[in-house]
Design an enzyme around this catalytic site. Sequence first.
Site, PDB file in Angstrom:
ATOM      1  N   CYS A  10      68.241  13.849 -11.007  1.00 35.69           N
ATOM      2  CA  CYS A  10      68.603  13.030  -9.869  1.00 35.69           C
ATOM      3  C   CYS A  10      69.539  13.874  -9.027  1.00 35.69           C
ATOM      4  O   CYS A  10      70.000  14.917  -9.471  1.00 35.69           O
ATOM      5  CB  CYS A  10      69.353  11.775 -10.313  1.00 35.69           C
ATOM      6  SG  CYS A  10      68.449  10.742 -11.456  1.00 35.69           S
ATOM      7  N   ARG A  35      65.292  16.434  -5.691  1.00 30.83           N
ATOM      8  CA  ARG A  35      65.707  16.196  -7.070  1.00 30.83           C
ATOM      9  C   ARG A  35      65.323  14.802  -7.556  1.00 30.83           C
ATOM     10  O   ARG A  35      65.407  14.518  -8.751  1.00 30.83           O
ATOM     11  CB  ARG A  35      67.224  16.365  -7.204  1.00 30.83           C
ATOM     12  CG  ARG A  35      67.709  17.748  -6.879  1.00 30.83           C
ATOM     13  CD  ARG A  35      69.199  17.861  -7.100  1.00 30.83           C
ATOM     14  NE  ARG A  35      69.528  17.730  -8.496  1.00 30.83           N
ATOM     15  CZ  ARG A  35      69.609  18.719  -9.361  1.00 30.83           C
ATOM     16  NH1 ARG A  35      69.386  19.943  -8.965  1.00 30.83           N
ATOM     17  NH2 ARG A  35      69.915  18.498 -10.620  1.00 30.83           N
ATOM     18  N   TRP A  82      65.293   9.719  -9.747  1.00 33.11           N
ATOM     19  CA  TRP A  82      63.915   9.991 -10.156  1.00 33.11           C
ATOM     20  C   TRP A  82      63.804   9.594 -11.607  1.00 33.11           C
ATOM     21  O   TRP A  82      64.456  10.164 -12.465  1.00 33.11           O
ATOM     22  CB  TRP A  82      63.637  11.486  -9.994  1.00 33.11           C
ATOM     23  CG  TRP A  82      62.211  11.880 -10.113  1.00 33.11           C
ATOM     24  CD1 TRP A  82      61.342  12.102  -9.081  1.00 33.11           C
ATOM     25  CD2 TRP A  82      61.474  12.135 -11.314  1.00 33.11           C
ATOM     26  NE1 TRP A  82      60.126  12.465  -9.572  1.00 33.11           N
ATOM     27  CE2 TRP A  82      60.169  12.493 -10.930  1.00 33.11           C
ATOM     28  CE3 TRP A  82      61.784  12.077 -12.670  1.00 33.11           C
ATOM     29  CZ2 TRP A  82      59.184  12.796 -11.859  1.00 33.11           C
ATOM     30  CZ3 TRP A  82      60.799  12.388 -13.589  1.00 33.11           C
ATOM     31  CH2 TRP A  82      59.511  12.751 -13.172  1.00 33.11           C
ATOM     32  N   ASN A 108      73.695  11.225 -13.527  1.00 31.12           N
ATOM     33  CA  ASN A 108      72.445  11.945 -13.764  1.00 31.12           C
ATOM     34  C   ASN A 108      72.428  12.314 -15.235  1.00 31.12           C
ATOM     35  O   ASN A 108      73.425  12.787 -15.759  1.00 31.12           O
ATOM     36  CB  ASN A 108      72.419  13.210 -12.886  1.00 31.12           C
ATOM     37  CG  ASN A 108      71.112  13.964 -13.010  1.00 31.12           C
ATOM     38  OD1 ASN A 108      70.141  13.467 -13.585  1.00 31.12           O
ATOM     39  ND2 ASN A 108      71.084  15.165 -12.471  1.00 31.12           N
ATOM     40  N   GLY A 109      71.305  12.100 -15.918  1.00 33.73           N
ATOM     41  CA  GLY A 109      71.220  12.458 -17.334  1.00 33.73           C
ATOM     42  C   GLY A 109      70.822  11.252 -18.165  1.00 33.73           C
ATOM     43  O   GLY A 109      70.324  10.257 -17.637  1.00 33.73           O
ATOM     44  N   GLU A 460      49.084  30.741 -13.526  1.00 38.20           N
ATOM     45  CA  GLU A 460      49.995  30.253 -12.494  1.00 38.20           C
ATOM     46  C   GLU A 460      49.216  29.664 -11.309  1.00 38.20           C
ATOM     47  O   GLU A 460      49.577  28.612 -10.778  1.00 38.20           O
ATOM     48  CB  GLU A 460      50.931  31.383 -12.043  1.00 38.20           C
ATOM     49  CG  GLU A 460      51.840  31.061 -10.870  1.00 38.20           C
ATOM     50  CD  GLU A 460      52.719  29.835 -11.078  1.00 38.20           C
ATOM     51  OE1 GLU A 460      52.799  29.329 -12.209  1.00 38.20           O
ATOM     52  OE2 GLU A 460      53.289  29.357 -10.083  1.00 38.20           O
ATOM     53  N   LYS A 464      49.655  25.799 -10.159  1.00 35.64           N
ATOM     54  CA  LYS A 464      50.027  25.435  -8.783  1.00 35.64           C
ATOM     55  C   LYS A 464      48.983  24.495  -8.204  1.00 35.64           C
ATOM     56  O   LYS A 464      49.285  23.507  -7.563  1.00 35.64           O
ATOM     57  CB  LYS A 464      50.097  26.723  -7.959  1.00 35.64           C
ATOM     58  CG  LYS A 464      51.114  26.775  -6.897  1.00 35.64           C
ATOM     59  CD  LYS A 464      52.503  27.156  -7.356  1.00 35.64           C
ATOM     60  CE  LYS A 464      52.979  26.482  -8.584  1.00 35.64           C
ATOM     61  NZ  LYS A 464      54.216  26.946  -9.134  1.00 35.64           N
ATOM     62  N   GLU A 467      49.029  20.914  -9.916  1.00 36.35           N
ATOM     63  CA  GLU A 467      50.228  20.088  -9.739  1.00 36.35           C
ATOM     64  C   GLU A 467      50.371  19.504  -8.342  1.00 36.35           C
ATOM     65  O   GLU A 467      50.968  18.448  -8.182  1.00 36.35           O
ATOM     66  CB  GLU A 467      51.509  20.828 -10.168  1.00 36.35           C
ATOM     67  CG  GLU A 467      51.982  21.907  -9.236  1.00 36.35           C
ATOM     68  CD  GLU A 467      53.363  22.438  -9.634  1.00 36.35           C
ATOM     69  OE1 GLU A 467      53.550  23.662  -9.570  1.00 36.35           O
ATOM     70  OE2 GLU A 467      54.247  21.649 -10.003  1.00 36.35           O
ATOM     71  N   HIS A 483      33.347  30.563 -25.220  1.00 37.65           N
ATOM     72  CA  HIS A 483      33.731  29.972 -26.511  1.00 37.65           C
ATOM     73  C   HIS A 483      34.002  28.470 -26.403  1.00 37.65           C
ATOM     74  O   HIS A 483      34.647  27.902 -27.273  1.00 37.65           O
ATOM     75  CB  HIS A 483      34.949  30.706 -27.085  1.00 37.65           C
ATOM     76  CG  HIS A 483      34.665  32.143 -27.403  1.00 37.65           C
ATOM     77  ND1 HIS A 483      33.787  32.521 -28.398  1.00 37.65           N
ATOM     78  CD2 HIS A 483      35.086  33.294 -26.825  1.00 37.65           C
ATOM     79  CE1 HIS A 483      33.704  33.843 -28.440  1.00 37.65           C
ATOM     80  NE2 HIS A 483      34.483  34.335 -27.484  1.00 37.65           N
ATOM     81  N   LYS A 581      62.154  18.796  -9.572  1.00 39.59           N
ATOM     82  CA  LYS A 581      62.428  20.228  -9.427  1.00 39.59           C
ATOM     83  C   LYS A 581      63.072  20.857 -10.643  1.00 39.59           C
ATOM     84  O   LYS A 581      62.843  22.023 -10.934  1.00 39.59           O
ATOM     85  CB  LYS A 581      63.292  20.443  -8.185  1.00 39.59           C
ATOM     86  CG  LYS A 581      63.542  21.895  -7.826  1.00 39.59           C
ATOM     87  CD  LYS A 581      62.300  22.534  -7.255  1.00 39.59           C
ATOM     88  CE  LYS A 581      62.439  24.034  -7.092  1.00 39.59           C
ATOM     89  NZ  LYS A 581      61.132  24.702  -7.081  1.00 39.59           N
TER      90      LYS A 581
HETATM   91  C1  F6R Z   1      55.793  24.461 -11.355  1.00 41.36           C
HETATM   92  C2  F6R Z   1      57.204  24.486 -11.674  1.00 41.36           C
HETATM   93  C3  F6R Z   1      57.597  24.207 -13.085  1.00 41.36           C
HETATM   94  C4  F6R Z   1      58.839  25.028 -13.446  1.00 41.36           C
HETATM   95  C5  F6R Z   1      59.353  24.629 -14.832  1.00 41.36           C
HETATM   96  C6  F6R Z   1      60.516  25.488 -15.266  1.00 41.36           C
HETATM   97  O1  F6R Z   1      55.575  24.763 -10.004  1.00 41.36           O
HETATM   98  O2  F6R Z   1      58.023  24.689 -10.829  1.00 41.36           O
HETATM   99  O3  F6R Z   1      56.563  24.466 -13.970  1.00 41.36           O
HETATM  100  O4  F6R Z   1      58.504  26.388 -13.424  1.00 41.36           O
HETATM  101  O5  F6R Z   1      59.746  23.284 -14.817  1.00 41.36           O
HETATM  102  O6  F6R Z   1      61.550  25.432 -14.342  1.00 41.36           O
HETATM  103  P1  F6R Z   1      62.705  26.505 -14.313  1.00 41.36           P
HETATM  104  O7  F6R Z   1      62.127  27.799 -13.857  1.00 41.36           O
HETATM  105  O8  F6R Z   1      63.719  25.949 -13.372  1.00 41.36           O
HETATM  106  O9  F6R Z   1      63.221  26.615 -15.717  1.00 41.36           O
END
Ligand code: F6R
Length: 586
Positions: A10, A35, A82, A108-109, A460, A464, A467, A483, A581
Site C-alpha cells: 500500500c 503501490r 491494495w 501497510n503490512g 521475461e 511481460k 501480466e 516433450h 509493484k
Molecule cells: C514483473 C515484475 C515482477 C517483479 C517481482 C520482483 O513485471 O515486476 O515479477 O520482478 O515481483 O520484484 P523485485 O525486483 O522488486 O524484487
Amino acid sequence: MFSSCVVLMCGIIGYIGSRKASEVITDGLKRLEYRGYDSVGIAVVGEKGLALLKEKGMVSDVSLALDFTRLEGNIGIGHTRWATHGAVCKENAHPHTDCRKDIVLVHNGVIENYMKLKSALVAKGHKFSSETDSEVLAHLIEEKTKTLPLLQAFRMAMNELEGSYAVAMISATDPEKRIFIARRNSPLIIGLGKGEMLCASDIPAMLKYTKTFVPLEDGDIAVLVRNGYKAYTLSGHETVRKQITVDWDADMAQKGGFLHFMLKEIMDQKHFIVQTLASDITEARSQIDRYKRIDIVACGTSYHTGMLFSILLQSMGKCAQAFIASDYQFVAKPDKDTLVFAISQSGETADVLSALRHAKDSRKIAITNTMGSSITSLVDSTIFLNCGPEIGVAATKTFTSQLAILSKIVYGMERLNPVSNVIGSMLEKENEIKAIAAKLVSKEHAFFIARGRSVPIAYEGSLKFKEITYIHSEAYPGGELKHGTLSLICEGTPVIALAPADESLPKLIGNIKEAKARGAFVISLTDSEDVSKESDLTIPLPKNLDPALHPFAMIVPLQLLAYHVSVLRGINPDRPRNLAKSVTVE
Ligand code: F6R
C-alpha cells in the site's frame, strides 16, 4: 466475524509543515498509486479538529469526488490500499481510528496476531468499524494511552505486533502536533524538508519537497515535528539513522507526455542504461573471483536476470545457480563458502529478504534500484541500478538495467559501449511492433521459444506479455516443445521465436519448423535470413551484433509488443489487475 486483510503493498504518506497538508498528501497519493489502487483515504488535523475522508476507488476519482483538498490543516496522513483478501470497501479503507476518533493511523503490512489482540480489545469494550488488522492497532494504542503518554503508548503497541508494518499515526488532541511512524519489514522513509517533514512508503511521493531522506530501519519508530525528527529503537533508545540524498527529480516520476508510465520507462531505457553502466561493480567482480559457489536469489522479472547471470557465470567456470527466492530456504544450504547475489529492483520483496536471512553465513551482494531499501541492510554490499524510479507495475527499465550490471560484471565495460545505440535502434521499430501487436490482440495463447542464453529473455518476454495483456503465455527452451507443449500448438497459435544467429540457431530453426508444421503463426526476432524465411513475421535484430548485446536488442521489442497488445485490448498496462509493484509479504 473477523476476516483477514492480506495487503501486498500500500502507499503511505504523511506531512507536517506550513503547507496545506491535504494538498501535499493528495499529490503524494497520486504518485504512490502504483503501490495500491483499491481504495484511498486521508486524515488531517486542523483548527476544527480531525477530518477524515475515505472511499474505495482510484486516488484521482476519490480525491476529486470527496474533494480531499477542502480539508484545512497543516498535519495529516494518507493511504492508498491494495488488498488480496477482505472486502474492498469504505470501512476497510484507511485511515482507521480508535473509539474516540482521536488516534488515527494508516498501515501497510500484515499484523499476524491481530485476532488475538482484537479479542482482548473487544473484551475491554472497544468497538470496531472495519474488518482490518490495521484498525486493531488504533484501538491498541488508545488502550495504552489510558496509562501512558502518547509516544510510549505508540512504542509499546508496536512491541506487541507480530508480522509486518509501516505505520503513520496522528492524534487529534496531541498538543505537540506530531506524526508517529514505525516500520518492520515494510518500507517507510522520512523526507527532510525546510520547516516541514514528510514520510512515505517511497521516495517519489516526496520528491517535490525534498531530495534528502532518512530510510527507517526495521524495528525503528520515529516522531516527526515541523523542524525535525527523533528516531528510537523499539526498546525506546534514541538512535541515529543514515541520511541519503538522491539526484532524482519530481519529473522522473511523471509520465512526461507519454500515455503510460510503462511506455515512458521503455523509451527511457536508451538514456538510463548509460547511468546504470556507470555503477561500480569492482567489488562484486573481485568477490566472484574469490568464490567457487555462487547462488542468485530473486523473483519474477529479477529472477530472469538471475537466470541469465547464472548461465554467464557458469560459462566462466563458476558453480552458479539462480534460485526462486521464495523456495531458497527449502532447497539450498548456503554456507560461508557461498557468495549470494540478491536481485530486486524494489529491494523490499519479502521472499528475497527471507532468502537473504536464510543465507546468514554467506557473503551477500544486492543489486537494487532503491537506496535505503530493506535489502541493503541485509547484505555486505550493494550495487545500485541508478535508473530512476520505475512507476509502471511491470518491470522494464529496471530489468534492462539489471542486465547491464550483470553484463558489465561478466564482459567488462568495453563490449557494452554500443548498448545505448542498440536499444535506440530497437525502439525505432515501435510502429512495426504495433502492427504486429494488432495481429495478437484476439489470441488466447502465445508461446515464446529460445535456446541457450536467450532462454531467460524468452521467459521475461512471456511474463511481460501475460501480466499486462491477460493472454495466457508460456516460454520454453525450443528443445522442450516436443516433450509436451507441442500438443497446444495449432492453427494460428502465436509462437514468438528469439533467434539471434548464435551457436544454438540451427537447433532453434528445427523447433520453429516443428511449430510451423502444426500451423503456428511464427514471429521471430532474428538477424538470420534462414529464420525469416520460416517465419510469418520478423522483427529484425541488428546484423553481426556482439552476443553480449543480444539480450538488450531482444527485450526491448518484447516489452513494446506486450505494451501495445495490452493497450489495444483496453487494459491499463501501468496497473495490471491483481498485481502490485512491490510484494512485501511472503
Ligand atoms: C514483473 C515484475 C515482477 C517483479 C517481482 C520482483 O513485471 O515486476 O515479477 O520482478 O515481483 O520484484 P523485485 O525486483 O522488486 O524484487
